[in-house]
Design a protein around this motif. Structure first.
Motif, PDB file in Angstrom:
ATOM      1  N   TYR A 145      27.909   3.422  36.971  1.00 45.32           N
ATOM      2  CA  TYR A 145      26.638   3.566  38.071  1.00 45.32           C
ATOM      3  C   TYR A 145      26.044   4.836  38.243  1.00 45.32           C
ATOM      4  O   TYR A 145      26.738   6.012  37.983  1.00 45.32           O
ATOM      5  N   ALA A 146      24.758   4.832  38.474  1.00 45.09           N
ATOM      6  CA  ALA A 146      24.130   5.924  38.972  1.00 45.09           C
ATOM      7  C   ALA A 146      24.097   5.815  40.577  1.00 45.09           C
ATOM      8  O   ALA A 146      24.130   4.724  41.116  1.00 45.09           O
ATOM      9  N   PHE A 156      18.440   1.860  39.484  1.00 41.16           N
ATOM     10  CA  PHE A 156      18.637   2.714  38.286  1.00 41.16           C
ATOM     11  C   PHE A 156      17.597   2.099  37.324  1.00 41.16           C
ATOM     12  O   PHE A 156      17.542   0.934  36.939  1.00 41.16           O
ATOM     13  N   GLN A 168      26.306  15.416  35.899  1.00 38.46           N
ATOM     14  CA  GLN A 168      27.405  14.390  35.241  1.00 38.46           C
ATOM     15  C   GLN A 168      28.562  15.173  34.909  1.00 38.46           C
ATOM     16  O   GLN A 168      28.478  16.466  35.044  1.00 38.46           O
ATOM     17  N   THR A 175      28.209   8.884  29.342  1.00 40.82           N
ATOM     18  CA  THR A 175      27.062   9.737  30.119  1.00 40.82           C
ATOM     19  C   THR A 175      26.470  10.607  29.263  1.00 40.82           C
ATOM     20  O   THR A 175      25.314  10.918  29.309  1.00 40.82           O
ATOM     21  N   PHE A 206      25.993  10.183  37.911  1.00 40.02           N
ATOM     22  CA  PHE A 206      26.665   9.081  37.275  1.00 40.02           C
ATOM     23  C   PHE A 206      28.408   9.088  37.286  1.00 40.02           C
ATOM     24  O   PHE A 206      28.766  10.231  37.073  1.00 40.02           O
ATOM     25  N   ALA A 233      24.717   1.279  34.951  1.00 37.24           N
ATOM     26  CA  ALA A 233      24.148   1.913  33.869  1.00 37.24           C
ATOM     27  C   ALA A 233      25.017   1.664  32.568  1.00 37.24           C
ATOM     28  O   ALA A 233      24.447   1.889  31.593  1.00 37.24           O
TER      29      ALA A 233
END
Length: 265
Positions: A145-146, A156, A168, A175, A206, A233
């Motif tokens: 997920y973000a 998102f 990240q 990612t 992320f 994501a």
């Protein structure tokens, strides 16, 4: 780019003296029978030297059977999977040793054979890692997920990421692929990623959902006001990978992992 420096080791030949004595003789004085006898003695000496390096005790056998398995340092998700892998390897008679490394280094070291295996990666491993073989039993179903601490970001949307400062963990494949067109702030671990969000160095980070939940349990994150952005994501399964020189172990590992996971259900 990662460079590996290998230390060269030179071994002195214990038979050097015998070789020198034979080669010092003049051709005119060489007795064929004596030469054949000397060659026979030389071969016998070599045969007597070689067994010294064989595994003759339990400690040597244990070192021979030790598997070096890399995993991403700071990944709480992978750390949770290590006991599962440890049990599976011991079930087939192998002692695993788990070594944390930065994400890129761990994967490349496993692919180059400097490590025997990689603890866990996604099913969509890039084609460049041609020396890694997947153990085809999913260890975990992964959701990435973000996350943000900004009130004005409510969902998102990959098309809107260019508007924000994004963080990240370096070397995480999903990612890297998602954010390849963006400039991002990279850190070496998930806890560090949360810290830079708390310091407002980035707007969005992320992370695997399970890793974030474990961080929330271990650290006081209330002051950061982190919220998860939907939709996910990334969704994928995590698999264990071993170097192809050990691919004969795949059937045994698959059987062991499947049995252990079945008992957990």
């Amino acid at each position: 780019m990662i460079f590996y420096r290998f230390k060269s080791t030179f071994y002195e030949n214990p038979l050097r003296g015998a070789e020198t004595t034979l080669s010092a003789r003049k051709p005119g004085n060489t007795n064929p029978i004596r030469t054949l006898f000397a060659v026979f003695v030389l071969l016998c000496l070599q045969a007597s030297v070689l067994p010294v390096h064989a595994c003759e005790n339990s400690e040597c056998q244990e070192q021979k059977n030790t598997f070096r398995i890399g995993y991403v340092e700071g990944s709480l998700l992978l750390q949770e999977l290590l006991p599962l892998l440890d049990r599976a390897y011991r079930q087939i008679g192998i002692t695993p040793v788990f070594q944390p490394h930065p994400a890129n280094r761990s994967l490349k070291s496993a692919d180059h054979g400097l490590l025997d295996a990689e603890a866990g990666r996604s099913s969509a491993l890039p084609e460049e890692y041609t020396h890694l073989v997947r153990v085809d039993v999913p260890l975990h179903h992964f959701r990435g997920y973000a996350y943000t601490n900004r009130a004005d970001i409510t969902a998102f949307d990959p098309e809107e990421l260019h508007r924000y400062r994004v963080g990240q963990v370096r070397g995480i494949l999903w990612t890297d692929k998602l954010l390849k067109e963006l400039e991002t702030l990279e850190v070496s671990s998930s806890p560090e990623l949360v810290r830079i969000l708390g310091k407002n160095w980035v707007d969005i980070i992320f992370m695997a959902e399970k890793t974030m939940k474990m961080l929330e349990q271990e650290q006081a994150l209330e002051s950061i006001n982190i919220k998860k952005l939907n939709p996910p994501a990334k969704e994928q399964s995590v698999y264990h990978y071993i170097h192809k020189k050990h691919e004969d172990l795949v059937p045994e590992l698959e059987k062991a992992l499947a049995e252990i996971l079945q008992t957990r259900e």
